[in-house]
Design a protein around this motif. Sequence first.
Motif, PDB file in Angstrom:
ATOM      1  N   ARG A   1      39.084  31.974  72.560  1.00  0.00           N
ATOM      2  CA  ARG A   1      39.741  31.719  73.087  1.00  0.00           C
ATOM      3  C   ARG A   1      41.100  31.697  72.399  1.00  0.00           C
ATOM      4  O   ARG A   1      41.242  31.396  71.291  1.00  0.00           O
ATOM      5  CB  ARG A   1      39.809  30.254  73.807  1.00  0.00           C
ATOM      6  N   VAL A   2      42.198  32.301  73.265  1.00  0.00           N
ATOM      7  CA  VAL A   2      43.546  32.347  72.428  1.00  0.00           C
ATOM      8  C   VAL A   2      44.024  30.974  72.417  1.00  0.00           C
ATOM      9  O   VAL A   2      44.002  30.032  73.217  1.00  0.00           O
ATOM     10  CB  VAL A   2      44.543  33.326  73.407  1.00  0.00           C
ATOM     11  N   LYS A   3      44.828  30.542  71.306  1.00  0.00           N
ATOM     12  CA  LYS A   3      45.161  29.233  70.986  1.00  0.00           C
ATOM     13  C   LYS A   3      46.629  29.186  71.031  1.00  0.00           C
ATOM     14  O   LYS A   3      47.556  30.121  70.458  1.00  0.00           O
ATOM     15  CB  LYS A   3      44.978  28.975  69.527  1.00  0.00           C
ATOM     16  N   PHE A   4      47.457  28.292  71.813  1.00  0.00           N
ATOM     17  CA  PHE A   4      48.541  28.105  71.868  1.00  0.00           C
ATOM     18  C   PHE A   4      48.966  26.549  71.263  1.00  0.00           C
ATOM     19  O   PHE A   4      48.319  25.681  71.294  1.00  0.00           O
ATOM     20  CB  PHE A   4      49.302  27.991  73.257  1.00  0.00           C
ATOM     21  N   HIS A   5      49.869  26.615  70.469  1.00  0.00           N
ATOM     22  CA  HIS A   5      50.506  25.447  69.740  1.00  0.00           C
ATOM     23  C   HIS A   5      52.079  25.312  70.010  1.00  0.00           C
ATOM     24  O   HIS A   5      52.786  26.337  69.589  1.00  0.00           O
ATOM     25  CB  HIS A   5      50.075  25.515  68.312  1.00  0.00           C
ATOM     26  N   VAL A   6      52.617  24.187  70.009  1.00  0.00           N
ATOM     27  CA  VAL A   6      53.900  23.939  69.862  1.00  0.00           C
ATOM     28  C   VAL A   6      54.148  23.335  68.512  1.00  0.00           C
ATOM     29  O   VAL A   6      53.693  22.360  68.037  1.00  0.00           O
ATOM     30  CB  VAL A   6      54.410  22.919  70.925  1.00  0.00           C
TER      31      VAL A   6
ATOM     32  N   ASN B   1      59.754  31.124  71.820  1.00  0.00           N
ATOM     33  CA  ASN B   1      60.976  30.433  71.856  1.00  0.00           C
ATOM     34  C   ASN B   1      61.717  30.245  73.006  1.00  0.00           C
ATOM     35  O   ASN B   1      62.700  30.386  73.120  1.00  0.00           O
ATOM     36  CB  ASN B   1      61.843  30.839  70.502  1.00  0.00           C
ATOM     37  N   PRO B   2      61.132  29.474  73.944  1.00  0.00           N
ATOM     38  CA  PRO B   2      61.887  29.106  75.322  1.00  0.00           C
ATOM     39  C   PRO B   2      63.053  28.220  74.934  1.00  0.00           C
ATOM     40  O   PRO B   2      62.747  27.103  74.118  1.00  0.00           O
ATOM     41  CB  PRO B   2      60.856  28.640  76.416  1.00  0.00           C
ATOM     42  N   VAL B   3      64.159  28.454  75.626  1.00  0.00           N
ATOM     43  CA  VAL B   3      65.212  27.478  75.522  1.00  0.00           C
ATOM     44  C   VAL B   3      65.759  27.042  76.906  1.00  0.00           C
ATOM     45  O   VAL B   3      66.070  27.788  77.808  1.00  0.00           O
ATOM     46  CB  VAL B   3      66.453  28.267  74.805  1.00  0.00           C
TER      47      VAL B   3
ATOM     48  N   ASN C   1      69.390  19.749  76.853  1.00  0.00           N
ATOM     49  CA  ASN C   1      69.478  20.853  75.769  1.00  0.00           C
ATOM     50  C   ASN C   1      68.120  20.930  75.182  1.00  0.00           C
ATOM     51  O   ASN C   1      68.034  20.108  74.100  1.00  0.00           O
ATOM     52  CB  ASN C   1      70.753  20.887  75.003  1.00  0.00           C
ATOM     53  N   PHE C   2      67.251  21.832  75.353  1.00  0.00           N
ATOM     54  CA  PHE C   2      65.893  21.706  74.766  1.00  0.00           C
ATOM     55  C   PHE C   2      65.320  22.962  74.300  1.00  0.00           C
ATOM     56  O   PHE C   2      65.364  23.772  75.155  1.00  0.00           O
ATOM     57  CB  PHE C   2      65.069  21.043  75.945  1.00  0.00           C
ATOM     58  N   VAL C   3      65.134  22.945  73.095  1.00  0.00           N
ATOM     59  CA  VAL C   3      64.377  24.126  72.404  1.00  0.00           C
ATOM     60  C   VAL C   3      63.295  23.904  71.946  1.00  0.00           C
ATOM     61  O   VAL C   3      62.534  23.041  71.385  1.00  0.00           O
ATOM     62  CB  VAL C   3      65.280  24.538  71.140  1.00  0.00           C
TER      63      VAL C   3
END
Length: 227
Positions: free
Chosen positions: A69-74, A144-146, A93-95
């Motif tokens: 499984r592909v792993k996603f982390h913030v 990097n969603p802003v 204003n959230f990055v």
Amino acid sequence: MADKQSHLNGAYYGPSIPPPPRTYHRPGRGSGCGCGCCLLKCLFNIVITAVVIIGLAVFIFWLLFRPNRVKFHVTDVQLTEFNLTANNTLHYNFVVNMTVRNPNRRIGIYYDRIEARAYYEDQRFDTQTLTPFYQGHKNTSFLNPVFVGQRFVRLGAKETSKFNEERTDGVYSIDVKLYLRIRFKLGRIKTGRFKPRISCDLKVPFNSASNNRFAATFETTRCGLDF
């Protein structure tokens, strides 16, 4: 007397015997169930054969590629504005900094569409479309969603009370979800498109721009599939 004697000397076979009645046999009547049962049996054999073939194909695929499984982390966030006005307009204003890890040795992934959405109390307040890309084997990519702007959100009394509590604590419960459209590459073979959804439930500390002080430290958060 002579006539009577000649009658007695003749052969006499008695009354004629009627022929036996003819019987007709119709296929499928009486014993068995005929063509209907044959058809059901053939269909059953076809289904069993198809299941066995598919099972073997999946097993061989697993032996060859061993998919993981592909792993996603913030890994990090920055929240420098998160203000709710009296008319329920949210200014933000959230990055977000994310990593995407492909642990597979023989499977590449095409991310044809990446849509990042930000939610507060199940109310979506922004959507960003990120650049598509291809991710190779055993590779880590970065997203990097802003989210910057303002939006009306429908918050009831309970949700507004929670917002005020989180503003006092300096940590907000914000969800980031990824809506993906992806394809897998197995050698020279490319699969059809899949549309998984990734959900990241975050505890986001507010970074006051006035004093440059974090109310809390953000902890790396693992994201999961959202069914």
